[in-house]
Write an enzyme that holds these catalytic residues in place. Structure first.
Site, PDB file in Angstrom:
ATOM      1  N   ARG A  18      51.517 -53.469 -27.166  1.00 54.58           N
ATOM      2  CA  ARG A  18      50.572 -54.546 -26.930  1.00 54.58           C
ATOM      3  C   ARG A  18      50.950 -55.252 -25.630  1.00 54.58           C
ATOM      4  O   ARG A  18      52.122 -55.349 -25.284  1.00 54.58           O
ATOM      5  CB  ARG A  18      50.649 -55.561 -28.074  1.00 54.58           C
ATOM      6  N   TYR A  25      46.797 -47.511 -25.694  1.00 51.08           N
ATOM      7  CA  TYR A  25      47.678 -47.810 -26.817  1.00 51.08           C
ATOM      8  C   TYR A  25      46.977 -48.620 -27.909  1.00 51.08           C
ATOM      9  O   TYR A  25      46.340 -49.638 -27.623  1.00 51.08           O
ATOM     10  CB  TYR A  25      48.913 -48.605 -26.350  1.00 51.08           C
ATOM     11  N   LYS A  47      42.963 -55.245 -33.809  1.00 54.33           N
ATOM     12  CA  LYS A  47      43.279 -56.640 -33.490  1.00 54.33           C
ATOM     13  C   LYS A  47      42.115 -57.341 -32.788  1.00 54.33           C
ATOM     14  O   LYS A  47      41.874 -58.527 -33.013  1.00 54.33           O
ATOM     15  CB  LYS A  47      44.522 -56.719 -32.603  1.00 54.33           C
ATOM     16  N   HIS A  88      46.301 -62.279 -40.091  1.00 51.19           N
ATOM     17  CA  HIS A  88      47.271 -61.198 -39.861  1.00 51.19           C
ATOM     18  C   HIS A  88      48.200 -61.153 -41.070  1.00 51.19           C
ATOM     19  O   HIS A  88      49.344 -61.580 -41.013  1.00 51.19           O
ATOM     20  CB  HIS A  88      48.030 -61.507 -38.558  1.00 51.19           C
ATOM     21  N   SER A 131      56.228 -59.577 -36.084  1.00 49.79           N
ATOM     22  CA  SER A 131      56.786 -58.243 -35.878  1.00 49.79           C
ATOM     23  C   SER A 131      58.239 -58.171 -36.346  1.00 49.79           C
ATOM     24  O   SER A 131      59.005 -59.120 -36.189  1.00 49.79           O
ATOM     25  CB  SER A 131      56.713 -57.887 -34.390  1.00 49.79           C
ATOM     26  N   CYS A 172      59.541 -58.075 -39.327  1.00 46.66           N
ATOM     27  CA  CYS A 172      59.935 -58.910 -40.471  1.00 46.66           C
ATOM     28  C   CYS A 172      59.622 -58.257 -41.820  1.00 46.66           C
ATOM     29  O   CYS A 172      59.673 -58.919 -42.855  1.00 46.66           O
ATOM     30  CB  CYS A 172      59.268 -60.282 -40.384  1.00 46.66           C
ATOM     31  N   ASP A 197      48.222 -55.149 -43.063  1.00 42.58           N
ATOM     32  CA  ASP A 197      48.197 -55.788 -41.747  1.00 42.58           C
ATOM     33  C   ASP A 197      47.149 -56.872 -41.571  1.00 42.58           C
ATOM     34  O   ASP A 197      47.418 -57.879 -40.929  1.00 42.58           O
ATOM     35  CB  ASP A 197      47.996 -54.717 -40.666  1.00 42.58           C
ATOM     36  N   ARG A 252      54.611 -44.910 -33.427  1.00 41.57           N
ATOM     37  CA  ARG A 252      53.704 -45.238 -34.536  1.00 41.57           C
ATOM     38  C   ARG A 252      53.283 -44.007 -35.328  1.00 41.57           C
ATOM     39  O   ARG A 252      53.377 -42.873 -34.871  1.00 41.57           O
ATOM     40  CB  ARG A 252      52.442 -45.904 -33.983  1.00 41.57           C
TER      41      ARG A 252
END
Length: 589
Positions: A69, A197, A206, A226, A248, A250, A275, A368
C-alpha cells in the site's frame, strides 16, 4: 454499436481517453479465468506452482517497486480540504483529474482494457454495492474474481441503471513517480494508476469497501469498518458474533480463523470475515454485520499450520500467491511457513525470480495469498446471509509492549468510541522498517477513513444514539511483554479465553474490576486452566500502570488536538474524564 446505458457510455468515454487495442467485458466464468491464466503463463506474468499439491494455483511476482500500500500517494479529493481532514492526503478534485488525466491519456495503447462488473456484499441483499472497475491488468481481473462476486451476477443486478461505483485503474508504466490512488467520495469515483498491488489495484477492496463506503455510510446511516467478524459458539450451541479492528501485524486474520483449544468444552470459532465489515441497525435494534468480500487477501509470512491452520487449509487450492518464493518442487514458500525451518530449501527461487542465497528474505515481508473464502474450514454457515449476523461485541486492539492490559471493557458506547479513537499500535519491521514506534491508528481506520476522522467519530457517536441495543466495546492487547522483553500471553488459539470472558460479560456472568481506563477482568474470571501462567504473570497482564497511562493520556491529547474545533465534544469530555480518573490534568502535559 453505440452506447445505450450509463455504464456503456462511461466505458466508451474511458476507452476514448486510454486508447486500448481491444475491450473485454468480464463475465466471471471459470472458462474466462482459465483463459486469463493461460495468457499470463504465456507472457510470464504468472508462474505455475505444483498443481498436485496446490490445484489450480499460481504465483505472481510484482515489480520490486510495487509491493505494498502507498499511503503517501493515496488521496481523498473533496471540494473542501477540511472534509478530508488531517488524517488524509488531500488534493482538489479538478487538479487531481488534470494530473491523472494526463497520465491516463493513451495509457492502454497495445493493451487490453478489461471491464469488471462486481458486487461487494451478498447477492440479493439490498445493502450490496455494485462497482465496475476498468483495468489493463489481467492479474487484477483474476484477483477480483476471487475477492468479489464478479461478472454476470453484478451486471444482471445493475441492469440498465446508473447505480454503480466506477473505478478506473491502469498499470501505467509502474513508475513510483507516476503512481497515484485518487478517491472522489462526493462523486463515488476512484482513479488509480501506476500500481498493480492489492488495495491499490483491486478497487473493490480498500478503495470502495472502506474509503468510499465510509463516506456513503455516514450519509446513509451505517458503518463501514476495517474489522474481522467471527462467531463464538458456546457449549449450548448458541453463537455470539463479534467484530474486531486491528492494525497491521496484530493478528486480525488469525483471530478470525482461530482454532479453539476449548473446543472440547464446546467453545468454537466460526469465520464470517477477516478484513472488512459493514454494519447496519436491524429491525430488532441490534447492529447487523456483513462481510462484503468473497475471498481473503492474506499476508503470507508467519502463516503456518500452528499460527493459522484454517488459512493454510483454505489456500491449498484455487489460490493466487503474490511475491512468495518457490521451492524446486514448485511449492510456495515464505518465512514462517515451517516453524522448524528458518531458510528455504536449496535451489528455491526468491520473490525476485532469482535463486535465493540470502540473507534477504526469500519471500517479500508483505507477500500475499488470494483465496476463496468458502474454502476456509471454519467459514460460518451464515457468512453469506443477506441480513448479516447480529453483533454483540466490538473489540479494538493494538500491539503494545506496555500500557494496555490484556483486555478491558468500555463503560458505555461513548467511552468505547473514545477507546477506539485513542488506540495505537507499535510498528513492526515488516510494516515500516522501524520497530516499536507508536502510531495512532483510530479504529484501525487511519489509512482507510474516506473523510475527516473527527467527523467519523461524530458519526460513531450518532450511531450509538440510534442503536437501541448496542454491542459492548472492548480493547485487547495480545502483545504485552515482561521486563525481559518476553510476551506474557501465549496468544493465537488461546485468545479464545479472552473472547469467552467478553461473551460472559455481555451475559452478565463474568466479574470485572473498575480501573481508570475501564473494566478489567479479575484473575478468577478468566479461564486460564492448563496455561501454566504464574499469578505474577497474570497480574502483570492485567495491570494498569498510572505512570504509563499518564503518558498515554498526554499523547492521546496531542493527537486529538490536531482535529481542532471539529473534534466532537463527547470525545474531548471522555479524554478529560480519563485524566481526572488518572489524577492528571491538562496543565501536566
Amino acid at each position: 454499436m453505440s452506447a445505450t446505458t450509463p455504464l456503456e457510455h462511461w466505458v466508451e468515454e474511458v476507452a476514448g481517453m486510454t486508447r486500448p487495442d481491444r475491450i473485454v467485458w468480464c463475465d466471471g466464468s471459470e472458462e474466462e479465468y482459465q483463459r486469463l491464466m493461460q495468457g499470463m503463463l504465456a507472457d510470464g506474468t504468472m508462474v505455475a506452482v505444483n498443481h498436485d499439491a496446490y490445484p489450480n494455483s499460481y504465483l505472481h511476482r510484482s515489480d520490486p517497486s510495487d509491493v505494498a500500500r502507498t499511503e503517501h500517494l493515496t488521496y481523498i479529493c473533496t471540494r473542501d480540504k477540511d472534509d478530508a481532514g488531517p488524517n488524509n492526503n488531500w488534493m482538489d478534485p479538478a487538479e487531481a483529474k488534470r494530473k491523472l488525466g494526463t497520465l491516463f491519456e493513451g495509457c492502454m495503447r497495445g493493451r487490453t482494457m478489461y471491464v469488471i462488473p462486481y458486487m461487494m456484499g451478498v447477492p440479493g441483499s439490498p445493502h450490496a454495492k455494485i462497482g465496475v472497475e476498468i483495468t489493463d491488468s489481467p492479474y487484477v481481473v483474476a484477483n477480483m474474481r476471487i475477492m468479489t462476486h464478479m461478472g454476470t451476477v453484478a451486471l444482471d443486478a445493475l441492469g440498465s441503471g446508473d447505480d454503480f461505483i466506477p473505478g478506473l485503474h491502469s498499470l501505467g508504466d509502474l513508475s513510483p513517480d507516476r503512481r497515484f490512488i485518487m478517491h472522489f467520495p462526493e462523486e463515488r469515483l476512484v482513479w488509480s494508476i501506476g500500481s498493480g498491488y492489492g488495495g491499490n489495484a483491486l478497487l473493490g477492496k480498500k478503495c470502495l469497501s472502506l474509503r468510499l463506503a465510509s463516506w456513503m455510510a455516514r450519509e446513509e446511516g451505517w458503518l463501514a469498518e476495517h474489522m474481522m467478524i467471527l462467531g463464538l459458539e458456546d457449549p449450548s450451541g448458541e453463537i455470539t458474533y463479534m467484530a474486531g479492528a486491528f492494525p497491521s501485524a496484530c493478528g486480525k486474520t488469525n483471530l478470525a480463523m482461530l482454532v479453539s483449544p476449548l473446543a472440547e468444552q464446546g467453545y468454537r470459532v466460526w469465520t464470517v470475515g477477516d478484513d472488512i465489515c459493514w454494519m447496519r441497525i436491524g429491525k430488532d435494534g441490534r447492529l447487523w454485520a456483513v462481510n462484503p468480500e468473497n475471498g481473503f487477501f492474506g499476508v503470507a509470512p508467519g502463516t503456518n499450520t500452528q499460527t493459522n491452520p484454517n488459512a493454510m487449509a483454505a489456500l491449498g487450492r484455487n489460490s493466487i500467491f503474490t511475491n512468495v518464493a518457490l521451492t524446486p518442487d514448485g511449492l510456495p514458500w515464505w518465512e514462517g511457513i515451517d516453524p522448524e525451518r528458518k531458510t528455504p530449501p536449496p535451489g528455491t527461487i526468491d520473490w525476485h525470480g532469482k535463486v535465493w542465497n540470502g540473507p534477504a528474505p526469500a519471500a517479500h515481508p508483505n507477500s500475499r495469498f488470494t483465496t476463496p473464502a468458502d474454502q476456509c474450514p471454519s467459514i460460518s454457515p451464515h457468512w453469506q446471509d443477506q441480513a448479516g449476523v447480529p453483533i454483540s461485541v466490538i473489540m479494538f486492539g493494538g500491539r503494545r509492549a506496555r500500557v494496555a492490559p490484556l483486555v478491558y471493557q468500555a463503560r458505555d458506547w461513548a467511552h468505547g468510541v473514545f477507546v477506539g479513537a485513542g488506540m495505537g499500535s507499535e510498528t513492526t519491521a515488516a510494516a515500516t522498517g522501524k520497530v516499536g514506534v507508536m502510531r495512532r491508528d483510530p479504529m484501525a481506520m487511519r489509512p482507510f477513513c474516506g473523510y475527516n476522522m473527527a467527523d467519523y467519530w461524530g458519526h460513531w457517536l450518532e450511531m450509538g444514539r440510534r442503536i437501541p441495543n448496542p454491542p459492548a466495546i472492548f480493547h485487547v492487547n495480545w502483545f504485552r511483554k515482561d521486563d525481559n522483553g518476553d510476551f506474557l500471553w501465549p496468544g493465537f488459539g488461546q485468545n479464545v479465553r479472552v473472547l469467552r470472558w467478553m461473551l460472559e460479560r455481555v451475559r452478565g456472568t463474568a466479574d470485572a474490576v473498575e480501573t481508570p481506563v475501564g473494566l478489567v477482568p479479575t484473575p478468577e474470571s478468566l479461564d486460564l486452566d492448563g496455561l501454566d501462567l504464574a499469578p505474577e504473570k497474570v497480574a502483570a497482564l492485567l495491570r494498569i500502570d498510572p505512570a504509563d497511562w499518564a503518558k498515554e493520556w498526554r499523547d492521546q491529547g496531542d493527537y486529538l488536538a490536531q482535529f481542532g474545533d471539529r473534534l466532537p465534544a463527547a470525545i474531548r469530555e471522555q479524554h478529560d474524564r480519563l485524566g481526572q480518573r488518572l489524577g492528571v490534568t491538562a496543565g501536566s502535559r
